[in-house]
Motif scaffolding. Structure first.
Motif, short mmCIF file in Angstrom:
data_model
loop_
_atom_site.label_atom_id
_atom_site.label_comp_id
_atom_site.label_asym_id
_atom_site.label_seq_id
_atom_site.Cartn_x
_atom_site.Cartn_y
_atom_site.Cartn_z
N ARG A 131 -21.47 -34.32 39.65
CA ARG A 131 -20.31 -35.22 39.52
C ARG A 131 -20.69 -36.69 39.69
NH1 ARG A 131 -14.96 -34.17 39.32
NH2 ARG A 131 -13.51 -35.84 39.90
N PHE A 132 -21.53 -36.98 40.69
CA PHE A 132 -21.80 -38.38 41.03
C PHE A 132 -23.24 -38.81 40.81
CE2 PHE A 132 -18.28 -37.09 43.90
CZ PHE A 132 -17.31 -37.97 43.44
N GLY A 133 -24.14 -37.86 40.54
CA GLY A 133 -25.54 -38.24 40.47
C GLY A 133 -26.11 -38.37 41.88
N GLU A 134 -26.72 -39.49 42.16
CA GLU A 134 -27.33 -39.71 43.48
C GLU A 134 -26.25 -39.81 44.56
OE1 GLU A 134 -29.64 -43.22 42.89
OE2 GLU A 134 -31.22 -42.17 41.79
N VAL A 135 -26.48 -39.12 45.67
CA VAL A 135 -25.59 -39.16 46.83
C VAL A 135 -26.45 -39.14 48.09
CG1 VAL A 135 -23.61 -38.03 45.71
CG2 VAL A 135 -25.40 -36.63 46.79
N PRO A 136 -25.89 -39.49 49.25
CA PRO A 136 -26.66 -39.39 50.49
C PRO A 136 -26.89 -37.92 50.87
CG PRO A 136 -24.76 -40.85 50.74
CD PRO A 136 -24.57 -40.10 49.47
N TRP A 137 -28.08 -37.62 51.32
CA TRP A 137 -28.39 -36.27 51.78
C TRP A 137 -28.27 -36.23 53.31
CZ3 TRP A 137 -29.24 -31.40 50.09
CH2 TRP A 137 -29.81 -30.48 50.99
N TYR A 138 -27.49 -35.25 53.80
CA TYR A 138 -27.35 -35.02 55.24
C TYR A 138 -27.64 -33.56 55.51
CZ TYR A 138 -24.70 -39.43 55.36
OH TYR A 138 -24.29 -40.74 55.26
N GLU A 139 -28.52 -33.29 56.46
CA GLU A 139 -28.78 -31.91 56.84
C GLU A 139 -28.54 -31.67 58.32
OE1 GLU A 139 -32.65 -31.16 55.39
OE2 GLU A 139 -33.66 -32.47 56.84
N THR A 140 -27.90 -32.63 58.98
CA THR A 140 -27.47 -32.48 60.37
C THR A 140 -26.05 -33.03 60.49
OG1 THR A 140 -28.35 -34.66 61.01
CG2 THR A 140 -29.82 -32.75 61.27
N THR A 141 -25.34 -32.60 61.53
CA THR A 141 -24.03 -33.19 61.79
C THR A 141 -24.22 -34.62 62.27
OG1 THR A 141 -24.09 -32.24 64.00
CG2 THR A 141 -22.89 -31.01 62.31
N PRO A 166 -21.00 -50.02 52.89
CA PRO A 166 -21.46 -51.09 52.00
C PRO A 166 -22.81 -50.81 51.36
CG PRO A 166 -21.70 -51.71 54.32
CD PRO A 166 -20.93 -50.43 54.30
N ASN A 167 -23.51 -49.76 51.83
CA ASN A 167 -24.81 -49.43 51.24
C ASN A 167 -24.69 -48.48 50.04
OD1 ASN A 167 -26.47 -50.95 53.03
ND2 ASN A 167 -26.09 -49.41 54.62
N LEU A 168 -23.47 -48.03 49.76
CA LEU A 168 -23.25 -47.25 48.54
C LEU A 168 -23.10 -48.19 47.37
CD1 LEU A 168 -20.64 -44.47 49.50
CD2 LEU A 168 -23.08 -44.17 49.05
N GLU A 169 -23.64 -47.79 46.23
CA GLU A 169 -23.45 -48.55 45.00
C GLU A 169 -22.64 -47.71 44.02
OE1 GLU A 169 -27.15 -49.79 43.39
OE2 GLU A 169 -27.75 -50.95 45.16
N GLN A 170 -21.72 -48.39 43.34
CA GLN A 170 -20.89 -47.70 42.35
C GLN A 170 -21.76 -47.22 41.19
OE1 GLN A 170 -18.62 -45.69 41.39
NE2 GLN A 170 -16.86 -47.04 41.89
N ASN A 171 -21.35 -46.11 40.58
CA ASN A 171 -22.08 -45.62 39.41
C ASN A 171 -22.01 -46.64 38.28
OD1 ASN A 171 -23.25 -43.15 40.11
ND2 ASN A 171 -21.28 -42.09 39.96
N PRO A 172 -23.07 -46.71 37.45
CA PRO A 172 -23.14 -47.70 36.38
C PRO A 172 -21.91 -47.66 35.47
CG PRO A 172 -25.24 -46.60 36.60
CD PRO A 172 -24.29 -45.87 37.49
N GLY A 173 -21.40 -48.82 35.14
CA GLY A 173 -20.27 -48.93 34.23
C GLY A 173 -18.91 -48.83 34.89
N TRP A 174 -18.89 -48.37 36.16
CA TRP A 174 -17.62 -48.20 36.87
C TRP A 174 -17.35 -49.35 37.84
CZ3 TRP A 174 -14.36 -44.64 35.14
CH2 TRP A 174 -14.87 -43.51 34.49
#
Length: 579
Positions: free
Chosen positions: A137-147, A570-578
């Motif tokens: 759906r979004f392409g790159e996203v943050p990976w979390y493997e702990t709470t 603020p460290n997230l970037e919107q997907n290109p074109g959006w």
């Protein structure tokens, strides 16, 4: 535990693991803590039962309405090119990930090694499933493997990880699950075989996504798909369901109340006794909801029964209905109403109801007896993973790797053709004479395997119709322009009386101006230009106001991140074109 019972129990019990509205940093209620839970196999099972709610329900069969596969009375924003950036929601939800990671941090407190292997594998499978949906759906996203601690600002404002990193982590979780979970055949519970099927799907998706965008290293994902698919083909109990009746087997696979476990690796269960239903009968038979229909270009894609191409004949777009559906791939008459169609358990032959379908091609897949026509009362179990998909994944991955052989085709895709008594796909013939009709839909297919890749795509669209694969296929193939092609339906030369059942009796009248008098019972009457619009070639045009649709190659393959999430992190970037 039977999955039909799991569905019921999880709806009641999942509140035990409910979370506050904050994503990722939620604490479970006091009833579930590391000190008083995770001790027994029953604890692990009860917790992981809640993960099953991640699986789709009705979107299994109407997800194709986002695409050119299933046309409704209202076009999707994806088809119209009118998606907007949402303020919140939009699929950017993380509740399940927090629950999964909490489980994985604590499940090893149990002393039951077999249970830890099984349920640890289930949790990792669901984490892979969760992240795969985010990747699509979004392409790159943050990976979390702990709470995440609610005060950990660095973790909560983490930037995206690369899609290769995410895909690698997904495969890592699936490989762990495959290695540790028992090889059980359970149609309503996730197993090692489910993990293999998901790996087959993930590898094909990411491999082709990267290949058609010129990204180096795509081969490793396709090889992962081949590996998982081959394991299921050679070392699993699954087969292509067949009783030797090519005129009914495909339809019966999907209108069976209970999932057929020889082919269904995992199904979502529904139950009349537990009052758990969906609305596929209502959706496909009523004139007041959706009015879904197969588009003409898909009808055109079905081969003739001898394996020849329907679209090779002159004026193939202007062949009357009873002739165009005659002597075709048997899956066509097992997917839409054609002459001779009867409802399950009934004997009366029915014409397509043009009031219930905007294209004239009325869908019958998943449809059962009329007693289940009330909204929300259908009880057909719905496929989540089936062996039919796996064999298609295998053939396509090998074709894209240029390692496909005729033997590979015979051991995979051609099993689907055998079920419906269709001639085998010949790799040599396909590559020596690529289909120009399909090439027009997918102009970026190239190379020595162009013809067979196009044929595999034909087979995939037909076999997996209404199983919610089309959007993801379009995205990974970088074939968005396909969605802008004209949407058309059944051919009529103009006003007049028509026989759609081939029995010599009129069952549809198209008229202009005043409605005819002396109406005949059982005959459908539609006013041209009001009820039905025909284009200049006599084809039903279900959406004449949306003829000029667009697909933006620079942005429309991904969905936008909601505005509020960009403000919170603020460290997230919107997907290109959006932006």
């Amino acid at each position: 535990m039977n999955y039909k019972r799991i569905l019921f129990i999880s709806a009641i019990c999942f509140s035990l693991f409910a979370c506050t509205e904050d994503f990722l940093n939620k604490e479970p209620l006091s009833e579930v803590t590391p000190d008083n839970f995770f001790a027994t196999a029953s604890d692990l099972q009860l917790y992981t039962n809640g993960f099953y709610r991640m699986f789709p329900a009705t979107s299994i069969y109407n997800g194709d309405s986002r695409t050119d596969n299933l046309i409704q009375n209202e076009l999707s924003d994806e088809l119209r090119g009118t998606r907007l950036v949402p303020t919140s929601g939009g699929g950017w939800d993380w509740e399940y990930l927090r629950d999964i990671n909490f489980f994985l941090e604590n499940y090893e407190r149990s002393d039951d090694e077999a249970a830890k292997n099984k349920y640890g594998g289930i949790a990792r499978l669901f984490r892979a499933y969760f992240y795969f949906e985010k990747l699509q759906r979004f392409g790159e996203v943050p990976w979390y493997e702990t709470t995440i601690d609610p005060t950990d600002e660095e973790a909560l404002t983490k930037p995206r990880d690369s899609r290769q990193f995410i895909a690698g982590k997904i495969l890592e979780d699936l490989n762990w699950a495959i290695e540790h979970m028992p090889a059980e055949q359970e149609v309503y519970e996730v197993t090692k075989f489910t993990a293999l099927a998901l790996k087959s799907r993930v590898g094909l998706y990411e491999g082709t996504y990267e290949k058609y965008r010129g990204i180096e290293g795509y081969e490793s994902y396709l090889e992962a798909s081949v590996e998982a698919s081959e394991e299921l083909i050679t070392n699993s109990p699954y087969t292509i369901y067949s009783t030797g009746n090519p005129q009914e087997d495909y339809a019966n696979l999907f209108n069976s109340h209970d999932a057929i476990g020889t082919e269904m690796i995992l199904a979502r269960a529904y139950s009349e006794a537990l009052n758990i239903g969906h609305n596929v009968n209502y959706y496909t038979t009523t004139s007041s909801y959706g009015r879904p229909g197969m588009p003409k270009d898909l009808v055109n894609s079905y081969l003739n029964s001898d394996g020849s191409r329907f679209t090779d004949q002159e004026n193939y777009n202007q062949v009357f209905f009873t002739e165009e559906v005659d002597d075709r791939d048997p899956r066509l008459e097992q997917t839409i109403r054609t002459p001779g169609y009867t409802r399950k358990g009934q004997s009366m032959e029915l014409a397509p109801n043009l009031g219930a379908t905007v294209t004239g091609y009325q869908v019958t897949k998943f449809v059962t007896e009329p007693v289940y026509d009330t909204n929300g009362q259908s009880i057909t179990d719905l496929p989540l993973f089936r062996f039919g998909e796996v064999v298609l994944n295998y053939a396509e991955a090998k074709a894209e790797l240029n390692t496909l052989t005729q033997e590979d085709l015979d051991n995979s895709l051609n099993l689907l053709r055998e079920r419906v008594a269709m001639p085998h796909l010949s790799m040599e013939t396909a590559n020596s004479h690529p289909d120009s009709f399909l090439a027009g839909q997918y102009p970026n297919v190239y190379g020595s395997n162009k013809g067979v890749i196009l044929e595999i795509r034909r087979e995939r669209r037909i076999e997996l119709f209404m199983e919610d694969f089309r959007w993801d296929d379009i995205v990974r193939w970088k074939a968005g322009e396909t969605l802008t092609q004209p949407i058309r339906g059944m051919y009529f030369p103009g006003a007049g009386e028509y026989d759609l059942t081939g029995d010599g009796e009129t069952n549809v009248v198209l008229y202009e101006g005043e409605r005819p008098g002396n109406l005949i019972s059982g005959v459908q009457y539609y006013e041209l230009g009001a009820d039905i619009t025909l284009d200049e070639n006599g084809l039903i045009e279900p959406h004449p106001d949306f003829g000029n649709r667009t697909f933006n190659e620079n942005k429309d393959y991904l969905y936008p991140i909601p505005r509020i999430e960009l403000q919170l992190n603020p460290n997230l970037e919107q997907n290109p074109g959006w932006e």
